[in-house]
Design an enzyme around this catalytic site. Structure first.
Site, mmCIF file in Angstrom:
data_model
loop_
_atom_site.group_PDB
_atom_site.id
_atom_site.type_symbol
_atom_site.label_atom_id
_atom_site.label_comp_id
_atom_site.label_asym_id
_atom_site.label_seq_id
_atom_site.Cartn_x
_atom_site.Cartn_y
_atom_site.Cartn_z
ATOM 1 N N LEU A 102 0.864 -1.168 0.000
ATOM 2 C CA LEU A 102 0.000 0.000 0.000
ATOM 3 C C LEU A 102 0.904 1.223 0.000
ATOM 4 O O LEU A 102 1.926 1.242 0.692
ATOM 5 C CB LEU A 102 -0.906 0.019 1.246
ATOM 6 C CG LEU A 102 -1.973 -1.074 1.351
ATOM 7 C CD1 LEU A 102 -2.756 -0.918 2.655
ATOM 8 C CD2 LEU A 102 -2.921 -1.040 0.163
ATOM 9 N N ASP A 103 0.530 2.242 -0.765
ATOM 10 C CA ASP A 103 1.327 3.459 -0.804
ATOM 11 C C ASP A 103 1.488 4.028 0.605
ATOM 12 O O ASP A 103 0.671 3.780 1.492
ATOM 13 C CB ASP A 103 0.657 4.507 -1.693
ATOM 14 C CG ASP A 103 0.554 4.052 -3.143
ATOM 15 O OD1 ASP A 103 1.299 3.142 -3.530
ATOM 16 O OD2 ASP A 103 -0.291 4.610 -3.873
ATOM 17 N N LYS A 104 2.518 4.825 0.767
ATOM 18 C CA LYS A 104 2.802 5.406 2.082
ATOM 19 C C LYS A 104 1.605 6.154 2.652
ATOM 20 O O LYS A 104 1.313 6.081 3.850
ATOM 21 C CB LYS A 104 4.018 6.338 1.984
ATOM 22 C CG LYS A 104 4.434 6.956 3.308
ATOM 23 C CD LYS A 104 5.663 7.839 3.134
ATOM 24 C CE LYS A 104 6.033 8.517 4.454
ATOM 25 N NZ LYS A 104 7.228 9.391 4.306
#
Length: 234
Positions: A102-104
């Protein structure tokens, strides 16, 4: 059979060098008998290992549901950023990893495990595992977007995305949606909306396959999967 030092390292009891010192100092026992060498073999099915008098049970695989908060990266280690594994407290085994990324700045469901076979089943493109996201969108999401997402979107990779199911929850200057995809391309959800002239301002993964984010888990919290959740995944 497994080496004693690997047994203890897998269970997060320390580094190999630390564990060798513990074993040689008599702190580790196998079936009540002090172990003498780190390379001694242990039958994980029948023997009991203790460290300082406390039993250390061996688990080949572990599964945790994490409610990922924004601001941490989906990696096993990072020199600059806090990782999702840093959120798993206590003594933890060294071979855990997040299933997918998952993106930051993305929140929500993340499975942490050391089961590579399960990770492959969940992530392999040919498996077509549904991943459901909730998102807030800067811009009015329309039925035309629903149709376009169902037909595939050009996000610049050369191939259209697989058909996705877009459900509009609210449609206004800021819209709210649920999106179901079966891929995991880099920044895919954000790029899909950029392709139709809109911007994702908030993104949260709600489910992956049969695994649904526990609404009782606060951001940054985690728990082992239940027997029922694990049976459904398997």
């Amino acid at each position: 059979m497994i080496r004693l030092d690997k047994y203890l390292a897998d269970m997060g009891m320390g580094t190999r060098s630390e564990l060798k010192k513990m074993i040689r100092s008599g702190r580790v026992q196998i079936d009540g008998v002090p172990a003498k060498k780190p390379e001694e073999k242990v039958d994980i099915a029948s023997q009991t290992v203790t460290l300082d008098g406390k039993a250390v049970a061996y688990q080949k695989v572990e599964y945790y549901m994490l409610h990922k908060p924004a601001g941490v990266v989906s990696a096993t280690k990072d020199k600059k950023e806090k990782t999702v594994l840093d959120l798993i407290g206590g003594q933890k085994r060294k071979d855990l990893f997040p299933v997918g990324r998952l993106d930051k700045d993305t929140e929500g469901l993340l499975l942490i495990t050391n089961d590579g076979d399960m990770a492959h089943r969940l992530l392999a493109p040919g498996k077509h595992v549904d991943k459901v996201y909730f998102a807030r969108i800067d811009g009015k999401v329309t039925n035309e977007d629903v149709i376009q997402f169902s037909e595939g979107v050009d996000i610049g990779d050369g191939d259209l995305t697989l058909p996705a199911r877009l459900e509009i929850l609210t449609s206004a200057e800021e819209s709210e949606i649920l999106l179901t995809i079966q891929e995991g391309r880099f920044h895919q959800v954000k790029r899909m909306f950029e392709a139709v002239g809109k911007k994702v301002t908030y993104l949260k993964r709600m489910s992956m396959g049969s695994l649904v984010l526990d609404e009782n888990l606060k951001k940054g919290e985690y728990r082992p999967l239940t027997k029922e959740e694990l049976e459904k995944l398997c």
